[in-house]
Design an enzyme around this catalytic site. Structure first.
Site, short mmCIF file in Angstrom:
data_model
loop_
_atom_site.label_atom_id
_atom_site.label_comp_id
_atom_site.label_asym_id
_atom_site.label_seq_id
_atom_site.Cartn_x
_atom_site.Cartn_y
_atom_site.Cartn_z
NE ARG A 1 36.43 42.29 46.05
CZ ARG A 1 36.06 41.92 44.80
NH1 ARG A 1 36.28 40.70 44.66
NH2 ARG A 1 35.90 42.85 43.99
NE ARG B 1 30.66 35.34 36.76
CZ ARG B 1 30.86 35.44 38.10
NH1 ARG B 1 30.65 36.64 38.74
NH2 ARG B 1 30.83 34.35 38.91
CB CYS C 1 40.82 32.86 41.08
SG CYS C 1 41.17 33.58 42.85
CB ALA D 1 42.63 35.95 45.59
CE1 TYR E 1 38.30 31.38 49.42
CE2 TYR E 1 38.00 33.69 48.40
CZ TYR E 1 37.90 32.43 48.14
OH TYR E 1 37.31 31.66 47.05
CD GLN F 1 41.32 39.86 46.49
OE1 GLN F 1 41.20 38.70 45.92
NE2 GLN F 1 40.36 40.68 46.42
CB SER G 1 36.87 42.68 39.90
OG SER G 1 36.45 42.66 41.28
N PRO G 2 39.80 41.61 40.96
CG PRO G 2 40.78 41.69 43.16
CD PRO G 2 39.53 42.53 42.38
#
Length: 361
Positions: free
Chosen positions: A235, A329, A30, A62, A187, A104, A27-28
């Site tokens: 997403r 995670r 940051c 992202a 966002y 992403q 998963s993206p």
């Protein structure tokens, strides 16, 4: 007895011309570790190690389509030519080790101009490296993100949509093969979708049709330039978890519209529109979003959120709740999670070690 045709976590999946070796994606996440948007050795090791560990798909964090669209000064970017080769270097390494490189594309909207999480996660004043923010409406997010954004004009909207298109072209030039548009987590695109953040009175606000216009138009513009042979995904925050906010029913209908625009998969997350939301967290708490959208919108989905155990991930795929699981995670704790999961589930042969690691695998 299990057959290879039955869906399971280590069955390949083909989307357009891309074949994933299993159903596990990174998963993206940051990293807030770029210098003026430029990826560096941290990103190479962070993303590359997950490819070595057996993930089928590695989606870069992202990545801002413009300077103003960064969450923080340390965000990854793809608004300039200088960003291409560092991304391409990472993508080549990912492909060398059997994974598909994704990215992403994002604009942070009113959540932009923030400090890094470990530096307080608060809005930065311009005197401290911050910058003016934009959003559908002049409404601050709140709490530590108290900066009031400038309400976007239609010229601003067109400019940002063009930034997404230009960034998609750069992503292609950097050898990316899987594109995700970030329409979630409070966002910019999500700010248009949610009535909690969108109080416009023009044709980008008010009704459902108007609130989805930015997302649909942006998707259409990107799809027109992104090669049809490569997957285009989105997403979504499938719920704001607040009465009167964006919800699953609207997410299902938007997903139908996005499928008609050429989107291949919905990455089903939630939340982020407003602060102080109470969410009942637990293992797989967002999986029902992926299951519902997959069933009711007739589009492939990825499940995310507190997916940590091999048996849990395998059950999501076997039961048809999603087509992919995206791990975040747990991948930070264990870059080799797919290899360990394969052994646990009796598919050890599906994740092959690099030759350098043969003696220890």
């Amino acid at each position: 007895m299990e057959t290879e045709n039955e869906p399971h976590l280590f069955q390949p999946l083909t989307v357009k011309s891309v074949t994933l070796r299993n159903r596990i994606g990174v998963s993206p996440m940051c990293q807030y570790s770029s210098d003026d948007g430029v990826a560096n050795d941290w990103h190479l090791v962070h993303l590359g190690s997950r490819a070595v560990g057996g993930a089928a798909l590695v989606i870069a964090e992202a990545t801002a389509v413009s300077r103003e669209g960064r969450i923080s000064p340390g965000d990854a970017g793809i608004w300039a030519e200088k960003h291409l080769e560092p991304i391409a270097r990472i993508n080549r390494f990912i492909k060398q080790h059997g994974s598909v490189p994704g990215i992403q594309l994002a604009h942070a909207g009113r959540k932009a101009s923030a400090s890094r999480p470990w530096e307080g996660d608060h809005h930065l004043p311009e005197s401290d490296g911050g910058w003016p923010t934009v959003a559908p409406s002049a409404l601050a997010f709140g709490r530590r993100l108290g900066k009031v954004p400038r309400a976007m004009t239609e010229a601003d909207i067109a400019r940002v949509q063009n930034d997404f298109v230009t960034s998609a072209k750069r992503a292609l030039a950097a050898e990316t093969e899987w594109l995700e548009l970030h329409f979630a987590h409070g966002y910019l695109a999500h700010e248009f979708l949610s009535p909690l953040s969108n109080q416009r009175t023009d044709h980008y606000g008010g009704s459902f049709e108007n609130r989805i216009r930015f997302a649909v138009e942006t998707t259409r513009a990107v799809r027109s330039t992104w090669p049809d042979k490569f997957p285009l995904t989105v997403r979504l925050s499938c719920s704001d978890w607040v009465p009167g906010g964006w919800d699953l029913e609207q997410s299902v209908e938007l997903s139908r519209r996005l499928k008609a625009e050429g989107v291949d998969l919905i990455d089903c997350s939630s939340g982020g529109a407003v602060p102080d939301v109470k969410i009942e967290l637990g293992p797989g708490y967002q999986v029902p979003f992926a299951e519902t959208i997959r069933r009711e919108a007739g589009i492939a989905t990825a499940a995310v959120g507190m997916i940590t155990e091999p048996e849990q991930a395998d059950e999501i795929i076997r039961s048809g709740k999603a087509d992919l699981v995206y791990i975040a995670r747990e991948f930070l704790r264990d870059p080799y999670w797919p290899a360990h999961a394969a052994k646990t589930l009796g598919h050890a042969e599906k994740v092959k070690p690099p030759v350098q690691y043969l003696r220890a695998w």
